[in-house]
Design a protein around this motif. Structure first.
Motif, mmCIF file in Angstrom:
data_model
loop_
_atom_site.group_PDB
_atom_site.id
_atom_site.type_symbol
_atom_site.label_atom_id
_atom_site.label_comp_id
_atom_site.label_asym_id
_atom_site.label_seq_id
_atom_site.Cartn_x
_atom_site.Cartn_y
_atom_site.Cartn_z
ATOM 1 N N GLY A 139 0.816 -1.216 0.000
ATOM 2 C CA GLY A 139 0.000 0.000 0.000
ATOM 3 C C GLY A 139 0.847 1.261 0.000
ATOM 4 N N ILE A 140 1.951 1.260 0.781
ATOM 5 C CA ILE A 140 2.846 2.422 0.828
ATOM 6 C C ILE A 140 3.490 2.653 -0.535
ATOM 7 N N GLY A 141 3.941 1.568 -1.159
ATOM 8 C CA GLY A 141 4.552 1.694 -2.477
ATOM 9 C C GLY A 141 3.593 2.277 -3.495
ATOM 10 N N TRP A 142 2.350 1.817 -3.440
ATOM 11 C CA TRP A 142 1.330 2.318 -4.378
ATOM 12 C C TRP A 142 1.060 3.802 -4.143
ATOM 13 N N LEU A 143 0.935 4.188 -2.854
ATOM 14 C CA LEU A 143 0.610 5.579 -2.525
ATOM 15 C C LEU A 143 1.767 6.512 -2.882
ATOM 16 N N LEU A 147 1.451 9.748 -5.479
ATOM 17 C CA LEU A 147 1.639 11.138 -5.041
ATOM 18 C C LEU A 147 2.907 11.783 -5.583
ATOM 19 N N LYS A 148 3.638 11.078 -6.410
ATOM 20 C CA LYS A 148 4.926 11.571 -6.888
ATOM 21 C C LYS A 148 4.791 12.973 -7.482
ATOM 22 N N ILE A 183 3.665 7.480 9.418
ATOM 23 C CA ILE A 183 5.059 7.921 9.333
ATOM 24 C C ILE A 183 5.777 7.269 8.144
ATOM 25 N N PRO A 184 5.622 5.945 7.917
ATOM 26 C CA PRO A 184 6.276 5.353 6.744
ATOM 27 C C PRO A 184 5.815 5.975 5.427
ATOM 28 N N VAL A 185 4.570 6.407 5.374
ATOM 29 C CA VAL A 185 4.062 7.047 4.154
ATOM 30 C C VAL A 185 4.773 8.375 3.919
ATOM 31 N N PHE A 186 4.958 9.147 4.975
ATOM 32 C CA PHE A 186 5.670 10.425 4.847
ATOM 33 C C PHE A 186 7.135 10.198 4.478
ATOM 34 N N LEU A 187 7.753 9.153 5.041
ATOM 35 C CA LEU A 187 9.138 8.842 4.693
ATOM 36 C C LEU A 187 9.243 8.439 3.219
ATOM 37 N N PHE A 287 0.158 -6.524 -5.174
ATOM 38 C CA PHE A 287 -0.947 -6.015 -4.349
ATOM 39 C C PHE A 287 -2.214 -6.775 -4.725
ATOM 40 N N ASN A 288 -2.255 -8.060 -4.329
ATOM 41 C CA ASN A 288 -3.346 -8.946 -4.745
ATOM 42 C C ASN A 288 -4.596 -8.748 -3.901
ATOM 43 N N GLY A 289 -5.618 -9.508 -4.256
ATOM 44 C CA GLY A 289 -6.909 -9.362 -3.585
ATOM 45 C C GLY A 289 -6.848 -9.640 -2.098
ATOM 46 N N ARG A 290 -6.022 -10.615 -1.706
ATOM 47 C CA ARG A 290 -5.908 -10.952 -0.280
ATOM 48 C C ARG A 290 -5.315 -9.784 0.514
ATOM 49 N N LEU A 291 -4.272 -9.155 -0.026
ATOM 50 C CA LEU A 291 -3.649 -8.020 0.655
ATOM 51 C C LEU A 291 -4.580 -6.804 0.669
ATOM 52 N N ARG A 292 -5.285 -6.614 -0.429
ATOM 53 C CA ARG A 292 -6.249 -5.505 -0.467
ATOM 54 C C ARG A 292 -7.332 -5.691 0.598
ATOM 55 N N LEU A 293 -7.813 -6.930 0.729
ATOM 56 C CA LEU A 293 -8.855 -7.216 1.723
ATOM 57 C C LEU A 293 -8.326 -6.991 3.136
ATOM 58 N N ALA A 294 -7.065 -7.364 3.384
ATOM 59 C CA ALA A 294 -6.467 -7.145 4.703
ATOM 60 C C ALA A 294 -6.391 -5.653 5.018
#
Length: 497
Positions: A139-143, A147-148, A183-187, A287-294
């Motif tokens: 999720g962090i990688g996608w975000l 936002l780049k 915090i990881p998202v801001f980093l 980022f599969n369906g299982r991770l999205r559901l989590a």
């Protein structure tokens, strides 16, 4: 010669607890009589210094006690804690706290703060589980990619969203849950941890400082002052927008400097340590369906928490804690984590926030010493006496400063309201201004000092990211001074409108 290191949050709080213990030997002991409402038999309980008596729950009883609050504020539950009765302060025999009282205060504080401590630990366990699935990394990688070049949107969005929670329902202690997540998202957006802390903590602080419909702040304070909570709402809304704008400009400018030159970061010397603390796997994760559901379940935990606090009667720390525990279990099932692995991961996640939980308990211990030493009401009595009969403008500024000082000893907004408003609000009548000015002074004074108040939430927040209080002060002081000056100007002008 070795460079002196700024003490840790726990040490700072223990030093403060020691100083407050010494104050109980200097400040005279005293107490106000209190009045509490009993819904079971529709009576008031007046608790005096030596005796307690039951009184009929009528408006006449309130008037006889010089309490200018409508009866329905008690009967409908708006005022649910005993309030101080004006003009009843009595000096008592000194009750100085000794060494063993000081030693026991952190333990008592942990016991009193057990509800929020368990919430923090369970949230830590939930974060440990979601991190182990890889969903958060994906999720962090996608975000970060989304936002780049527009990372400033993250600052604006998070700050405004948290401020909205603060101004409506007092979103404060609950923000502890968001630090390890955001915090990881801001980093990843090439900011430093200070930017993340500022967006979350300052968003919450400014929101609660300029509360508009917050039942734990402006509504309970207005009720205790005997005025409608809508009185003065437009002024508070103006302050909310103005202070948020000032804070956002400050954070965005600092964040831009860090992006352009990481060495400009106040915590640059901790760059590797913080990056390791919040490291996420930079390899591409499907980022599969299982991770999205989590992640959806993870997000729903916070939505349920916010909805419950706002809309469900009696939904508080126990219910919030249960929500996060159930969420962790559901995510474990979705990710097919083995039972033994689930327990180990959950416990490790909880242990990561154990230091934060202890800070919360030690901070509560400072209040325990004051209450046991009978000096809280004495400070309130002298503060109210010092501001009586002042010039309008001076009174508003002085009252704001008084509330800032009192908040060091009474960091709870609802506790401050019920203890002080019956005493402080009538002082507005004596200088010819509306009582909403005192309500505003209570909010702004507490809110401004909350930004640097070591007995508040800032030390616990900084502990999540292992940042020292000295570095926070270096970041916040220019903004703090700006907001103080701006607030005092607004308060002075409002007395003459």
């Amino acid at each position: 010669m070795k460079k002196l290191k700024f003490p840790s949050a726990q040490t700072i709080l223990l030093i403060i607890a020691g100083l407050v213990t010494l104050l109980t030997w200097v400040i005279p002991a005293g107490k106000y009589e209190t009045l509490g409402y009993n819904s079971a038999d529709n009576t008031f309980t007046k608790t005096g210094i030596t005796e307690t008596e039951n009184l009929p729950a009528t408006q006449q009883t309130l008037e006889n006690l010089n309490i200018k609050i409508p009866l329905e504020k008690f009967t409908n539950g708006d005022i649910y804690k005993p309030i101080n009765i004006p003009n009843t302060y009595h000096q008592l025999k000194a009750k100085p706290q000794g060494f063993f009282d000081f030693v026991k205060s952190p333990i008592k504080g942990v016991i009193e703060a057990a509800d929020i401590i368990f919430l923090v630990l369970i949230i830590g366990g939930l974060i440990g589980i979601i991190n182990s699935t890889g969903a958060f990394d994906a999720g962090i990688g996608w975000l970060a990619n989304a936002l780049k070049g527009r990372e400033f949107i993250l600052i604006i969005f998070v700050t405004i969203l948290v401020a909205a929670g603060g101004t409506t329902f007092g979103f404060a202690e609950e923000t502890i849950a968001f630090f390890p997540i955001l915090i990881p998202v801001f980093l990843a957006a090439r900011y430093d941890a200070i930017v993340g802390i500022a967006c979350i903590f300052l968003g919450s602080t400014i929101g609660t400082m300029c509360s508009t419909i917050n039942p734990f702040s402006v509504i309970i304070a207005s009720d205790a002052a005997g005025i409608a909570w809508k009185t003065g709402i437009w002024g508070r809304l103006f302050m909310l927008l103005a202070c948020l704008t000032i804070a956002l400009i400050y954070i965005i400018r600092y964040g831009k400097r860090v992006q352009n030159d990481p060495t400009k970061s106040i915590v640059y010397d901790q760059h590797q340590q913080i990056a390791a603390l919040f490291k996420h796997d930079k390899k591409v994760i499907d980022f599969n369906g299982r991770l999205r559901l989590a992640l959806i379940v993870f997000t729903l935990c916070f939505i349920v928490m916010i909805y419950g606090v706002v809309s469900i009667q009696g939904f508080w720390y126990t219910e919030m804690t249960a929500t996060f525990l159930v969420g962790a279990i559901i995510i474990g099932v979705i990710a097919k984590i083995k039972e033994t692995d689930f327990i180990d991961t959950f416990v490790r996640g909880a242990s990561d926030l154990l230091g934060v939980a202890l800070i919360i308990g030690i901070a509560r211990g400072v209040t325990v010493i004051m209450v046991d030493g009978l000096i809280s009401d004495t400070l309130l009595y002298y503060a109210s006496s010092a501001t009586e009969g002042m010039n309008k403008g001076v009174f508003a500024s002085a009252m704001t400063a008084v509330y800032a000082g009192l908040s060091f000893f009474i960091p709870s907004s609802s506790g401050m309201a019920v203890l002080t408003m019956p005493i402080m609000s009538p002082l507005a009548d004596s200088v010819g201004i509306g009582r909403e000015i005192v309500v505003n002074a209570y909010q702004y004074g507490m809110g401004l000092f909350y930004m640097i108040n070591p007995t508040g939430l800032i030390l616990a927040s900084l502990a999540v990211v292992k940042i020292g209080f000295d570095k926070w002060l270096k970041f916040i002081m220019p903004l703090f001074i700006t907001l103080v000056v701006f607030t005092l100007i607004v308060m002075t002008i409002s007395c003459y409108l």
